[in-house]
Design a protein around this motif. Sequence first.
Motif, PDB file in Angstrom:
ATOM      1  N   LEU A   1       9.781   0.263   0.285  1.00  0.00           N
ATOM      2  CA  LEU A   1      10.786  -0.855   0.060  1.00  0.00           C
ATOM      3  C   LEU A   1      12.221  -0.617   1.062  1.00  0.00           C
ATOM      4  CD1 LEU A   1      10.600  -1.882  -3.539  1.00  0.00           C
ATOM      5  CD2 LEU A   1       9.892  -3.320  -1.685  1.00  0.00           C
ATOM      6  N   TYR A   2      12.634   0.336   0.936  1.00  0.00           N
ATOM      7  CA  TYR A   2      13.801   1.033   1.652  1.00  0.00           C
ATOM      8  C   TYR A   2      13.658   0.685   3.274  1.00  0.00           C
ATOM      9  CZ  TYR A   2      18.077   3.574   3.111  1.00  0.00           C
ATOM     10  OH  TYR A   2      18.953   3.816   4.219  1.00  0.00           O
ATOM     11  N   ARG A   3      12.435   1.319   3.854  1.00  0.00           N
ATOM     12  CA  ARG A   3      12.147   1.341   5.219  1.00  0.00           C
ATOM     13  C   ARG A   3      11.930  -0.145   5.518  1.00  0.00           C
ATOM     14  NH1 ARG A   3       7.319   5.865   5.787  1.00  0.00           N
ATOM     15  NH2 ARG A   3       8.575   7.810   5.359  1.00  0.00           N
ATOM     16  N   ALA A   4      11.613  -1.111   4.614  1.00  0.00           N
ATOM     17  CA  ALA A   4      11.353  -2.320   5.103  1.00  0.00           C
ATOM     18  C   ALA A   4      12.738  -3.176   5.001  1.00  0.00           C
ATOM     19  CB  ALA A   4      10.567  -3.102   4.347  1.00  0.00           C
ATOM     20  N   GLY A   5      13.841  -2.718   4.909  1.00  0.00           N
ATOM     21  CA  GLY A   5      15.093  -3.135   4.573  1.00  0.00           C
ATOM     22  C   GLY A   5      15.243  -3.846   3.276  1.00  0.00           C
TER      23      GLY A   5
ATOM     24  N   TYR B   1       1.973  -5.448   4.461  1.00  0.00           N
ATOM     25  CA  TYR B   1       2.220  -6.977   4.039  1.00  0.00           C
ATOM     26  C   TYR B   1       3.658  -7.063   3.270  1.00  0.00           C
ATOM     27  CZ  TYR B   1      -2.569  -6.836   5.631  1.00  0.00           C
ATOM     28  OH  TYR B   1      -3.610  -6.571   6.076  1.00  0.00           O
ATOM     29  N   VAL B   2       4.198  -5.949   3.049  1.00  0.00           N
ATOM     30  CA  VAL B   2       5.633  -5.952   2.405  1.00  0.00           C
ATOM     31  C   VAL B   2       6.340  -7.152   2.851  1.00  0.00           C
ATOM     32  CG1 VAL B   2       6.853  -4.243   3.700  1.00  0.00           C
ATOM     33  CG2 VAL B   2       7.639  -4.734   1.348  1.00  0.00           C
ATOM     34  N   GLU B   3       6.313  -7.280   4.201  1.00  0.00           N
ATOM     35  CA  GLU B   3       6.906  -8.641   4.889  1.00  0.00           C
ATOM     36  C   GLU B   3       6.582  -9.837   4.425  1.00  0.00           C
ATOM     37  OE1 GLU B   3       3.610  -7.543   7.295  1.00  0.00           O
ATOM     38  OE2 GLU B   3       5.129  -6.427   6.566  1.00  0.00           O
ATOM     39  N   ASP B   4       5.459  -9.941   3.847  1.00  0.00           N
ATOM     40  CA  ASP B   4       4.947 -11.210   3.371  1.00  0.00           C
ATOM     41  C   ASP B   4       5.628 -11.614   1.929  1.00  0.00           C
ATOM     42  OD1 ASP B   4       3.470 -11.385   5.702  1.00  0.00           O
ATOM     43  OD2 ASP B   4       1.472 -10.745   4.799  1.00  0.00           O
ATOM     44  N   ILE B   5       6.278 -10.569   1.346  1.00  0.00           N
ATOM     45  CA  ILE B   5       6.738 -11.121  -0.172  1.00  0.00           C
ATOM     46  C   ILE B   5       8.056 -11.730   0.109  1.00  0.00           C
ATOM     47  CG2 ILE B   5       7.503  -9.960  -2.490  1.00  0.00           C
ATOM     48  CD1 ILE B   5       4.567  -9.728  -1.567  1.00  0.00           C
TER      49      ILE B   5
ATOM     50  N   ILE C   1       2.245  10.661 -11.354  1.00  0.00           N
ATOM     51  CA  ILE C   1       3.271  10.503 -12.556  1.00  0.00           C
ATOM     52  C   ILE C   1       4.813  10.192 -11.720  1.00  0.00           C
ATOM     53  CG2 ILE C   1       4.944  11.581 -14.188  1.00  0.00           C
ATOM     54  CD1 ILE C   1       2.462  13.454 -14.998  1.00  0.00           C
ATOM     55  N   VAL C   2       5.159  10.823 -10.526  1.00  0.00           N
ATOM     56  CA  VAL C   2       6.392  10.498 -10.136  1.00  0.00           C
ATOM     57  C   VAL C   2       6.129   9.920  -8.917  1.00  0.00           C
ATOM     58  CG1 VAL C   2       8.395  11.836  -9.005  1.00  0.00           C
ATOM     59  CG2 VAL C   2       7.342  12.850 -11.065  1.00  0.00           C
ATOM     60  N   LEU C   3       5.553  10.239  -7.921  1.00  0.00           N
ATOM     61  CA  LEU C   3       5.430   9.714  -6.753  1.00  0.00           C
ATOM     62  C   LEU C   3       4.915   7.981  -6.587  1.00  0.00           C
ATOM     63  CD1 LEU C   3       4.292  12.682  -4.591  1.00  0.00           C
ATOM     64  CD2 LEU C   3       6.601  11.780  -5.013  1.00  0.00           C
ATOM     65  N   ASP C   4       4.031   7.588  -7.527  1.00  0.00           N
ATOM     66  CA  ASP C   4       3.880   6.383  -7.229  1.00  0.00           C
ATOM     67  C   ASP C   4       5.014   5.302  -7.189  1.00  0.00           C
ATOM     68  OD1 ASP C   4       1.263   6.932  -7.586  1.00  0.00           O
ATOM     69  OD2 ASP C   4       0.806   6.443  -9.646  1.00  0.00           O
ATOM     70  N   SER C   5       5.878   5.486  -8.034  1.00  0.00           N
ATOM     71  CA  SER C   5       7.053   4.545  -7.931  1.00  0.00           C
ATOM     72  C   SER C   5       8.170   5.009  -6.921  1.00  0.00           C
ATOM     73  CB  SER C   5       7.817   4.465  -9.168  1.00  0.00           C
ATOM     74  OG  SER C   5       8.104   5.835  -9.635  1.00  0.00           O
ATOM     75  N   ALA C   6       8.246   6.385  -6.615  1.00  0.00           N
ATOM     76  CA  ALA C   6       9.164   6.898  -5.727  1.00  0.00           C
ATOM     77  C   ALA C   6       8.873   6.578  -4.148  1.00  0.00           C
ATOM     78  CB  ALA C   6       9.024   8.262  -5.766  1.00  0.00           C
ATOM     79  N   TYR C   7       7.481   6.567  -3.952  1.00  0.00           N
ATOM     80  CA  TYR C   7       6.981   6.219  -2.440  1.00  0.00           C
ATOM     81  C   TYR C   7       7.088   4.707  -2.304  1.00  0.00           C
ATOM     82  CZ  TYR C   7       5.473  10.723  -1.289  1.00  0.00           C
ATOM     83  OH  TYR C   7       5.358  12.246  -0.684  1.00  0.00           O
ATOM     84  N   LEU C   8       6.998   3.845  -3.359  1.00  0.00           N
ATOM     85  CA  LEU C   8       6.966   2.529  -3.416  1.00  0.00           C
ATOM     86  C   LEU C   8       8.420   2.240  -3.082  1.00  0.00           C
ATOM     87  CD1 LEU C   8       6.114  -0.414  -3.777  1.00  0.00           C
ATOM     88  CD2 LEU C   8       6.686  -0.080  -6.226  1.00  0.00           C
ATOM     89  N   ASN C   9       9.458   3.136  -3.598  1.00  0.00           N
ATOM     90  CA  ASN C   9      10.673   2.464  -3.185  1.00  0.00           C
ATOM     91  C   ASN C   9      11.007   2.870  -1.934  1.00  0.00           C
ATOM     92  OD1 ASN C   9      12.031   1.117  -5.469  1.00  0.00           O
ATOM     93  ND2 ASN C   9      12.536   3.009  -6.478  1.00  0.00           N
TER      94      ASN C   9
ATOM     95  N   PHE D   1       0.695  -4.390  -0.330  1.00  0.00           N
ATOM     96  CA  PHE D   1       1.193  -5.426  -1.086  1.00  0.00           C
ATOM     97  C   PHE D   1       0.338  -6.456  -1.025  1.00  0.00           C
ATOM     98  CE2 PHE D   1       4.499  -2.627  -0.190  1.00  0.00           C
ATOM     99  CZ  PHE D   1       5.612  -2.744  -1.456  1.00  0.00           C
ATOM    100  N   THR D   2      -0.057  -6.933  -1.991  1.00  0.00           N
ATOM    101  CA  THR D   2      -1.038  -8.216  -2.139  1.00  0.00           C
ATOM    102  C   THR D   2       0.003  -9.507  -2.026  1.00  0.00           C
ATOM    103  OG1 THR D   2      -1.176  -8.242  -4.453  1.00  0.00           O
ATOM    104  CG2 THR D   2      -2.730  -6.870  -3.244  1.00  0.00           C
ATOM    105  N   ARG D   3      -0.461 -10.378  -3.129  1.00  0.00           N
ATOM    106  CA  ARG D   3       0.281 -11.818  -3.082  1.00  0.00           C
ATOM    107  C   ARG D   3       0.920 -11.962  -4.458  1.00  0.00           C
ATOM    108  NH1 ARG D   3      -5.114 -15.401  -2.945  1.00  0.00           N
ATOM    109  NH2 ARG D   3      -6.477 -14.233  -3.971  1.00  0.00           N
ATOM    110  N   GLU D   4       1.894 -12.763  -4.710  1.00  0.00           N
ATOM    111  CA  GLU D   4       2.594 -12.991  -5.787  1.00  0.00           C
ATOM    112  C   GLU D   4       1.410 -13.872  -6.747  1.00  0.00           C
ATOM    113  OE1 GLU D   4       5.723 -15.964  -7.770  1.00  0.00           O
ATOM    114  OE2 GLU D   4       6.307 -15.066  -5.978  1.00  0.00           O
ATOM    115  N   LEU D   5       1.172 -13.635  -8.047  1.00  0.00           N
ATOM    116  CA  LEU D   5      -0.005 -14.395  -8.532  1.00  0.00           C
ATOM    117  C   LEU D   5       0.146 -15.897  -8.947  1.00  0.00           C
ATOM    118  CD1 LEU D   5      -1.180 -11.261 -10.848  1.00  0.00           C
ATOM    119  CD2 LEU D   5      -1.852 -11.799  -8.333  1.00  0.00           C
ATOM    120  N   ASN D   6       1.458 -16.145  -9.080  1.00  0.00           N
ATOM    121  CA  ASN D   6       1.645 -17.351  -9.647  1.00  0.00           C
ATOM    122  C   ASN D   6       1.007 -18.708  -9.038  1.00  0.00           C
ATOM    123  OD1 ASN D   6       3.415 -16.175 -11.452  1.00  0.00           O
ATOM    124  ND2 ASN D   6       5.207 -17.307 -10.843  1.00  0.00           N
TER     125      ASN D   6
END
Length: 391
Positions: free
Chosen positions: A112-116, A82-86, A101-109, A274-279
């Motif tokens: 994101l990179y794979r999704a362009g 669902y990254v494409e829904d953001i 400690i390291v990989l949570d944010s690293a794999y997130l990036n 990825f969930t939804r923007e909360l606003n």
Amino acid sequence: MEYNFDAIRCYYDEDVPEKLWPLADRPEIEGFIKGAFPQVDMEQIRQIIRSCKTIIEFQQKIVLYFLDMLSKASCDYVASQYVEDIDFSHGHLFATNHRDIVLDSAYLNMMLYRAGKNTCEIAIGNNLFAAPWIEDLVRVNKSFVVRRDLTGRQMLESSKNLSAYIRQEIHDKNLTAWIAQREGRSKDNSDKTQSSVIKMLAMGGPSRDLMQNIRDLHIVPVAISYEFDPCDYLKAAEFQLKRDNPEWKKTKADDVKSMVTGMRGYKGRVNYTFTRELNPLFDTFPWIDDKTAQVNCVCQTIDRELHNAMVLYPINYLAYDLKYGTDKYAKMYTAEEQAKAADYLNGQLAKIDIPDKDEEFLWQMLLTMYSNPVVNKEALERERDEITPLT
């Protein structure tokens, strides 16, 4: 109020010659890389690092290259949903549960990179800077510094400065950033958002309206689901050490061991949902003019989104049945999956080497870690029809 971000900000492209290039010659960097990837040609890596002119070039040529190798060596796969829904036309704060400690944010990036999409900035505590070069390495990898070594008035001022920095990057510059839902990893995987994190995030906004300052960050919860946590036995050991001695505290060496174990250890399947923007969701709530209630509501909303989006694996269902003495979820794992999960848990228990090892207690801690995502899902299902609590 004037803020100075020089001591905490991510490094910029103009910082690359001073901060990145010298890292290529540090023997600690070679030891770190060769320890994880002995097949790598270090002279070639040095040349690539020195050729990088921008931060994103360093991430593409070095960081993401090694992450891809690491994921193939230690995971069955790393996937995102669902990254494409953001809507990336504006900035976001990605708030996640915290496993590694390291990989949570690293794999997130990496996702994101794979999704362009552009990679995001990363919040990292300075308690992880076991050596000065580590700070330069992470800040050149789009990390900003969270001070953990302050108390009292200094901590308050530091939190305001950090909050203002995060707001600047997201609201003013339309960038994305990552922060964990709590300080430190969730040792028992209960994944509850820490109210102090939300209070800090609201500090840096210009409004006296706490919720307006939170809205400006466009928070998107992202659920991180590791099938196996390589650090589970270290976390279980910490529970007993803390139980036996309430004054026990981790050392920097403990943090380094957790980082290395988490990076190299087998994780099975890994999913980023990825969930939804909360606003838009916040707009439907019956807000009351009580900042404590507002903070609690933001915490609970993030928790619900994360718990709902968690991917559950056979080991989670088996751990639940073993912990609570039921066969409630017996249909969620085959005999083969049951045997694999049981062998894994017993193997992790055997790795624990601490004084007065309490095997029954440690076994229960391992079961708690893996069953809590199921417990959270059950709690969510019971609350489906309830009005969002504000207190």
